[in-house]
Design a protein around this motif. Structure first.
Motif, PDB file in Angstrom:
ATOM      1  N   LEU A   5     -36.591  13.564  45.518  1.00  0.00           N
ATOM      2  CA  LEU A   5     -37.643  12.646  45.852  1.00  0.00           C
ATOM      3  C   LEU A   5     -37.178  11.460  46.225  1.00  0.00           C
ATOM      4  O   LEU A   5     -36.173  10.968  45.734  1.00  0.00           O
ATOM      5  N   LEU A   6     -37.455  10.999  47.593  1.00  0.00           N
ATOM      6  CA  LEU A   6     -36.714   9.906  48.257  1.00  0.00           C
ATOM      7  C   LEU A   6     -37.835   8.612  47.956  1.00  0.00           C
ATOM      8  O   LEU A   6     -39.212   8.842  48.366  1.00  0.00           O
ATOM      9  N   LYS A   7     -37.425   7.497  47.242  1.00  0.00           N
ATOM     10  CA  LYS A   7     -38.371   6.783  46.865  1.00  0.00           C
ATOM     11  C   LYS A   7     -38.136   5.422  47.692  1.00  0.00           C
ATOM     12  O   LYS A   7     -37.271   4.979  48.095  1.00  0.00           O
ATOM     13  N   ASN A   8     -39.127   4.658  48.008  1.00  0.00           N
ATOM     14  CA  ASN A   8     -39.283   3.282  48.336  1.00  0.00           C
ATOM     15  C   ASN A   8     -38.732   2.936  49.746  1.00  0.00           C
ATOM     16  O   ASN A   8     -37.957   1.827  49.861  1.00  0.00           O
ATOM     17  N   THR A  42     -34.429  15.666  41.852  1.00  0.00           N
ATOM     18  CA  THR A  42     -33.563  14.698  41.789  1.00  0.00           C
ATOM     19  C   THR A  42     -34.054  13.408  42.675  1.00  0.00           C
ATOM     20  O   THR A  42     -34.338  13.563  43.928  1.00  0.00           O
ATOM     21  N   VAL A  43     -34.015  12.386  42.271  1.00  0.00           N
ATOM     22  CA  VAL A  43     -34.624  10.948  42.658  1.00  0.00           C
ATOM     23  C   VAL A  43     -33.208  10.173  43.417  1.00  0.00           C
ATOM     24  O   VAL A  43     -32.313   9.898  42.804  1.00  0.00           O
ATOM     25  N   ILE A  44     -33.509   9.853  44.629  1.00  0.00           N
ATOM     26  CA  ILE A  44     -32.605   8.831  45.229  1.00  0.00           C
ATOM     27  C   ILE A  44     -33.472   7.584  45.687  1.00  0.00           C
ATOM     28  O   ILE A  44     -34.453   7.537  46.618  1.00  0.00           O
ATOM     29  N   ASP A  45     -33.217   6.525  45.134  1.00  0.00           N
ATOM     30  CA  ASP A  45     -34.036   5.196  45.375  1.00  0.00           C
ATOM     31  C   ASP A  45     -33.282   4.483  46.854  1.00  0.00           C
ATOM     32  O   ASP A  45     -32.174   4.218  47.005  1.00  0.00           O
ATOM     33  N   LEU A  46     -34.361   4.536  47.713  1.00  0.00           N
ATOM     34  CA  LEU A  46     -33.887   4.172  49.079  1.00  0.00           C
ATOM     35  C   LEU A  46     -34.281   2.830  49.629  1.00  0.00           C
ATOM     36  O   LEU A  46     -34.539   2.206  50.698  1.00  0.00           O
ATOM     37  N   ASP A 380     -35.577  17.170  58.247  1.00  0.00           N
ATOM     38  CA  ASP A 380     -34.216  16.495  58.871  1.00  0.00           C
ATOM     39  C   ASP A 380     -34.621  15.111  58.652  1.00  0.00           C
ATOM     40  O   ASP A 380     -35.376  14.617  59.476  1.00  0.00           O
ATOM     41  N   LEU A 381     -33.753  14.440  58.226  1.00  0.00           N
ATOM     42  CA  LEU A 381     -33.829  13.026  58.070  1.00  0.00           C
ATOM     43  C   LEU A 381     -32.736  12.169  58.179  1.00  0.00           C
ATOM     44  O   LEU A 381     -31.381  12.642  57.912  1.00  0.00           O
ATOM     45  N   ALA A 382     -32.683  11.046  58.760  1.00  0.00           N
ATOM     46  CA  ALA A 382     -31.495  10.222  58.753  1.00  0.00           C
ATOM     47  C   ALA A 382     -32.023   8.982  58.224  1.00  0.00           C
ATOM     48  O   ALA A 382     -32.908   8.127  58.408  1.00  0.00           O
ATOM     49  N   VAL A 383     -31.270   8.540  57.139  1.00  0.00           N
ATOM     50  CA  VAL A 383     -31.257   7.004  56.223  1.00  0.00           C
ATOM     51  C   VAL A 383     -30.369   6.124  56.781  1.00  0.00           C
ATOM     52  O   VAL A 383     -29.116   6.217  56.997  1.00  0.00           O
ATOM     53  N   VAL A 384     -30.989   4.963  57.376  1.00  0.00           N
ATOM     54  CA  VAL A 384     -30.108   4.066  57.765  1.00  0.00           C
ATOM     55  C   VAL A 384     -30.182   2.707  56.959  1.00  0.00           C
ATOM     56  O   VAL A 384     -31.218   2.311  56.563  1.00  0.00           O
ATOM     57  N   SER A 385     -29.131   1.957  57.037  1.00  0.00           N
ATOM     58  CA  SER A 385     -29.431   0.556  56.355  1.00  0.00           C
ATOM     59  C   SER A 385     -28.930  -0.240  57.645  1.00  0.00           C
ATOM     60  O   SER A 385     -28.006  -0.057  58.331  1.00  0.00           O
ATOM     61  N   LEU A 386     -29.896  -1.214  57.497  1.00  0.00           N
ATOM     62  CA  LEU A 386     -29.622  -2.246  58.899  1.00  0.00           C
ATOM     63  C   LEU A 386     -28.986  -3.539  58.615  1.00  0.00           C
ATOM     64  O   LEU A 386     -28.546  -4.347  59.536  1.00  0.00           O
TER      65      LEU A 386
END
Length: 444
Positions: A5-8, A42-46, A380-386
């Motif tokens: 679970l990808l949150k926020n 499994t929770v990942i807070d993004l 298929d996902l890319a998570v980025v921090s700006l």
């Protein structure tokens, strides 16, 4: 794999940015909504981060088989995943070349055993394999590749009757490298007479010139119009060529489409002084004015796709004199950070980056359930921090060749997580040893 679970996160998809949760189950996105709860996940807070569809790179050279001292499907797909690229389409100029159905399937078998990212391969057209091409099933691979200008692997197709026959005998997308070989050879001989084999690198864009590009691309487009072929012009490098492309119809209706690569959007001929042969590509990086016109065409939709043309060589090979230094360079790990830098500079929006690097490649090649963040699609996902600055260095380069044209460059944004079919393949600088890549399937 269970549930994740990808949150926020701020989800960038289909022209909209919205704070949403994503529930991943197995290979797929099972639910997209606000405030999802699942006790088994499994929770990942993004929070504060952005989720993009995994990047789809329609043009890479991963060097296997035959050139594995430069890179392998395993090594370069790992670098791709570290850069948020979850899907690649690899080119046919390996050794042996991918110019028979047997060799195509052998490559798919290699990737099944070793790739960390989703994969397909382009089938190479030559002056003498038309009958093999006619037997190729339209769902066997991502498309056809023709080198109308010579490149690594000597796959030049220069018989105009053969080219017209190929254009007339396939429903698949025909991707082309367009440079006029006669013009290039004449230019090269003129500079060899003056400088010998060690031609100063700044003359590369005059040898592989604007004229060479335009002659070839205009011929290919004219032939596509004549035959009705589905033509995709790879790695455009000149402003002059932009007059050949249209933006007055949706991508789904276009028969002729265009691609630009990261290096032609980032570098100019002024950079040869500092970078030398490290930025020797075919087609050549040209003037700042060409670069500006390419950006304009990208933003007004004459150019449809952004890719890398990732093509690693050993540093020792690139340091050779001009005529023996190979063209190409490694880019998959740094393509998305480079584009995010341009977003932070106000040049391009996040939504447009996703359109050109995710949605449009999926549309153009008819990919099944990829390129978008949708329920029922592959995760298929890319998570980025700006806002997480970092510098490219030998210590964090993943490419087998061990160098990057961006080495020493600082980026403000970074890829923090990459999911390949629901599997967390990359997290905060660490690559998973587990593979969950799949062969691409198509809706044709």
């Amino acid at each position: 794999m269970g549930k994740t679970l990808l949150k926020n996160a701020n989800v960038v998809n289909e022209g909209v940015i919205e704070e949403l949760d994503l529930l991943l189950e197995g290979d797929y996105i099972s639910r997209i909504s606000k405030d999802i709860s699942d006790a088994d996940a499994t929770v990942i807070d993004l929070e504060g981060k952005y989720i993009l569809p995994g990047i789809i790179d329609d043009q890479v050279h991963f060097r296997e088989p035959g050139l594995t001292h430069k890179g392998t499907i395993a090594s370069e797909s790992r670098a791709a995943v570290a850069g948020g690229i979850t899907t690649f389409m690899e080119q046919p100029n390996t050794n042996p070349q991918t110019t028979t159905i047997t060799k195509l399937e052998e490559k798919h078998a290699m990737a099944k055993e070793t790739s960390y990212a989703n994969y397909s391969f382009l089938f190479g057209g030559t002056n003498d394999n038309l009958e093999e091409l006619k037997r190729l099933d339209k769902n066997a691979c991502s498309g056809i590749k023709l080198f109308l200008g010579s490149s690594t692997g000597n796959m030049l197709v220069d018989d105009e009757l053969v080219i017209e026959s190929i254009f007339s005998n396939t429903e698949m997308v025909i991707s082309v490298h367009c440079e006029d070989e006669t013009t290039i050879r004449q230019n090269l001989e003129a500079y060899k007479e003056k400088y010998g084999e060690d031609i100063p690198i700044q003359y590369h864009p005059l040898i592989r010139s604007e004229e060479a590009c335009y002659i070839s691309s205009s011929k290919a487009i004219s032939l596509a119009k004549k035959t009705g072929a589905r033509l995709h012009v790879f790695h455009l490098s000149t402003g002059k060529e932009m007059d050949l492309f249209k933006n007055d119809i949706p991508l789904e209706e276009k028969k002729i489409t265009a691609e630009v690569c990261i290096h032609h959007l980032w570098f100019s001929d002024a950079d040869y002084l500092d970078k030398g042969t490290l930025i020797k590509w075919n087609p050549a990086v040209k003037t700042a004015q060409d670069r500006d016109i390419l950006w304009k065409a990208l933003l007004d939709d004459r150019i449809d796709v952004i890719a890398t043309d990732h093509a690693p060589h050993l540093l020792s090979e690139k340091e050779n004199p001009y005529t023996s230094a190979p063209s190409g360079g490694p880019l998959v790990q740094h393509a998305l950070p480079a584009m995010l830098e341009k977003y932070l500079e106000g040049v391009i929006s996040l939504e447009k980056i996703v359109e050109k690097m995710c949605h449009n490649p999926a549309k153009l090649f008819d990919l099944d359930k990829r390129g978008y963040i949708k329920e029922g699609y592959f995760a298929d996902l890319a998570v980025v921090s700006l806002n997480d600055p970092w510098q490219v260095s030998k210590e964090n380069i993943v490419y087998k060749c061990g160098w990057s044209p961006f080495e020493g460059n600082s980026f403000k944004a970074r890829v923090t997580h990459t999911f390949v079919n629901g599997h967390l393949a990359y997290e905060n600088g660490k690559l998973s040893d587990k593979r969950n890549a799949k062969r691409l399937t198509f809706n044709r």
